[in-house]
Design a protein around this motif. Structure first.
Motif, PDB file in Angstrom:
ATOM      1  N   LEU A   1      -2.148   0.612  -9.199  1.00 23.21           N
ATOM      2  CA  LEU A   1      -1.338   0.360  -8.005  1.00 23.21           C
ATOM      3  C   LEU A   1      -2.242  -0.253  -6.956  1.00 23.21           C
ATOM      4  N   PHE A   2      -1.703  -1.157  -6.176  1.00 25.05           N
ATOM      5  CA  PHE A   2      -2.473  -1.816  -5.139  1.00 25.05           C
ATOM      6  C   PHE A   2      -2.633  -0.837  -3.972  1.00 25.05           C
ATOM      7  N   GLU A   3      -3.817  -0.444  -3.622  1.00 23.24           N
ATOM      8  CA  GLU A   3      -4.061   0.477  -2.495  1.00 23.24           C
ATOM      9  C   GLU A   3      -3.204   1.737  -2.556  1.00 23.24           C
ATOM     10  N   PHE A   4      -3.664   2.701  -3.292  1.00 28.03           N
ATOM     11  CA  PHE A   4      -2.885   3.925  -3.464  1.00 28.03           C
ATOM     12  C   PHE A   4      -3.731   5.120  -3.068  1.00 28.03           C
ATOM     13  N   GLN A   5      -3.183   5.977  -2.224  1.00 31.65           N
ATOM     14  CA  GLN A   5      -3.885   7.235  -1.978  1.00 31.65           C
ATOM     15  C   GLN A   5      -2.947   8.410  -2.209  1.00 31.65           C
ATOM     16  N   PHE A   6      -3.516   9.460  -2.801  1.00 30.08           N
ATOM     17  CA  PHE A   6      -2.724  10.632  -3.186  1.00 30.08           C
ATOM     18  C   PHE A   6      -3.288  11.857  -2.476  1.00 30.08           C
ATOM     19  N   VAL A   7      -2.410  12.539  -1.731  1.00 31.17           N
ATOM     20  CA  VAL A   7      -2.853  13.723  -0.992  1.00 31.17           C
ATOM     21  C   VAL A   7      -1.984  14.922  -1.383  1.00 31.17           C
ATOM     22  N   PRO A   8      -2.490  15.792  -2.269  1.00 33.38           N
ATOM     23  CA  PRO A   8      -1.750  17.031  -2.525  1.00 33.38           C
ATOM     24  C   PRO A   8      -1.953  17.987  -1.356  1.00 33.38           C
TER      25      PRO A   8
ATOM     26  N   PRO B   1       0.844  -1.206   0.000  1.00 33.88           N
ATOM     27  CA  PRO B   1       0.000   0.000   0.000  1.00 33.88           C
ATOM     28  C   PRO B   1       0.877   1.253   0.000  1.00 33.88           C
ATOM     29  N   ILE B   2       0.447   2.262  -0.751  1.00 36.71           N
ATOM     30  CA  ILE B   2       1.264   3.482  -0.874  1.00 36.71           C
ATOM     31  C   ILE B   2       0.401   4.714  -0.614  1.00 36.71           C
ATOM     32  N   SER B   3       0.914   5.605   0.233  1.00 37.48           N
ATOM     33  CA  SER B   3       0.286   6.919   0.401  1.00 37.48           C
ATOM     34  C   SER B   3       1.284   7.950  -0.079  1.00 37.48           C
TER      35      SER B   3
END
Ligand SMILES: Cc1cc2nc3c(=O)[nH]c(=O)nc-3n(C[C@H](O)[C@H](O)[C@H](O)COP(=O)(O)OP(=O)(O)OC[C@H]3O[C@@H](n4cnc5c(N)ncnc54)[C@H](O)[C@@H]3O)c2cc1C
Ligand code: FES
Length: 341
Positions: free
Chosen positions: A260-267, A234-236
């Motif tokens: 991508l397996f479990e990806f969250q993007f926080v700008p 998992p990637i944040s």
């Protein structure tokens, strides 16, 4: 009097003379420690001192080692000198990284990504076998005899095309004066690959990746190398910029989520206008808010040295294990700014 350095992993040892740095002595005696700038700026030669202590000329820490890291035994081998015997860990230098080589690349395009940032595409010469780890950087060999480092934003050299994301530095000889004049077909002399910022597959930990500005470039390369990879943890991803208009890669990043397996993007924006509904402030503070416990994570930091220093300190308080914190600081390359210990 020479002092002895024991290498924890291999049981090898070497001797450091009083006038030598640890890196010079290691090279002379055939012990491999990766290095680049050799003035304490890039962090490529960082080693972990597990017993004993190193010191630096005038008792000044090099740029690539923060105060708390020095206290925890991290050292820049290219600047470190000895007053006694030590033991070191070279765990970070054992991966078999591709050897750096010099090549002439051809400029394909130099385009504005957003205000103050250029996106540059380079063609490697045909017939040259080139290999690198996604996340590594290259050096541009400039006419003034100095190098300028830029991370490769492409996952590999399979197509022969490299992409760089370059922030203009006020008064910068390369980024502000030469770069905007480059045209398709111009040639740049490069040395690559360099550095130790790449995905550590063996960690097997969820990843928190934090970038400011063009620090997103090597993270883009790493994430692209993980697309459709079933072993991807998992990637944040946190990306700090000033305004929404600066988020030049936001669409591409959002598209990676499907692969991508479990990806969250926080700008995270530090100077957003009222229309922005996302996270505000400094990216390292947002990570602390979202991850009260980082003890199980691997952390990848890239971009501003100030962000990286602060993130290391803050994340340590949230339980991050420094063994699993990897960083690529975009340090100045003109001189060896040093800070008093
Ligand atoms: C390992 C590594 C990877 C890097 N990757 C990237 C990348 O992918 N993209 C990117 O945009 N940059 C990256 N950088 C930073 C980049 O190398 C410098 O910004 C660049 O060398 C500036 O060159 P210049 O000729 O324009 O400036 P110079 O003419 O060398 O310097 C002009 C003035 O600006 C100051 N200065 C130089 N660099 C910086 C800086 N980074 N920040 C603030 N002030 C500076 C100098 O001290 C000097 O006063 C990286 C740096 C390192 C060490
Ligand atoms: S080689 Fe030591 S910090 Fe760059």
């Amino acid at each position: 009097m020479a002092h002895r350095v024991n290498v924890r992993e291999s049981g090898e040892h070497f001797w450091v003379e009083p006038e030598e740095t640890v890196l010079q002595a290691a090279k002379r005696q055939g012990i491999r420690i990766h290095s680049d700038c050799e003035f304490g700026g890039c962090g490529t030669c960082r080693i972990h001192v597990t017993e004993g202590q190193v010191h630096y000329e005038d008792d000044c820490l090099p740029m690539s080692v923060a105060d708390d890291e020095h206290a925890a035994g991290m050292a820049a081998a290219c600047q470190a000198r000895l007053r006694g015997d030590i033991e070191i860990s070279l765990a970070n230098h054992q991966d078999d990284l591709p050897e750096a080589q010099e090549v002439d690349a051809t400029v394909l395009a130099v385009e504005r990504a957003c205000t103050g940032i250029w996106r540059v595409r380079l063609q490697l010469p045909t017939g040259v076998e080139m290999d690198y780890r996604a996340g590594q950087y290259l050096n541009v060999l400039c006419d003034d005899g100095r190098t300028r480092s830029f991370s490769m934003a492409t996952a590999n050299a399979a197509t022969g095309v490299l992409e760089l994301h370059i922030r203009e530095i006020e008064g910068g000889r390369f980024t502000q004066h030469l770069l905007p004049t480059l045209q398709a077909g111009d040639s740049l002399r490069l040395m690559l690959p360099m550095g130790q910022f790449y995905w550590r597959e063996k960690d097997w930990r969820p990843m928190v990746m934090v970038a400011t500005g063009t620090g997103i470039a090597p993270i883009k390369a790493i994430l692209e190398s993980l697309l459709d990879n079933d072993d991807c943890p998992p990637i944040s991803l946190y990306w700090g910029m000033r305004t929404a208009a600066d988020l030049y890669l936001a669409e591409e990043i959002a598209a990676w989520a499907e692969r991508l397996f479990e990806f969250q993007f926080v700008p995270v924006l530090s100077a957003a206008d009222d229309t922005w509904t996302g996270a505000r402030g400094y990216v390292q503070h947002q990570v602390c808010e979202d991850f009260p416990d980082l003890s199980e994570h691997a952390v990848y930091l890239c971009g501003s040295p100030t962000m990286i220093d602060e993130a290391r300190a803050l994340f340590g308080l949230q339980g991050a294990d420094s063994q699993f914190v990897y960083a690529d600081a975009f340090n100045f390359q003109t001189d060896a700014h040093a800070v008093a210990v």
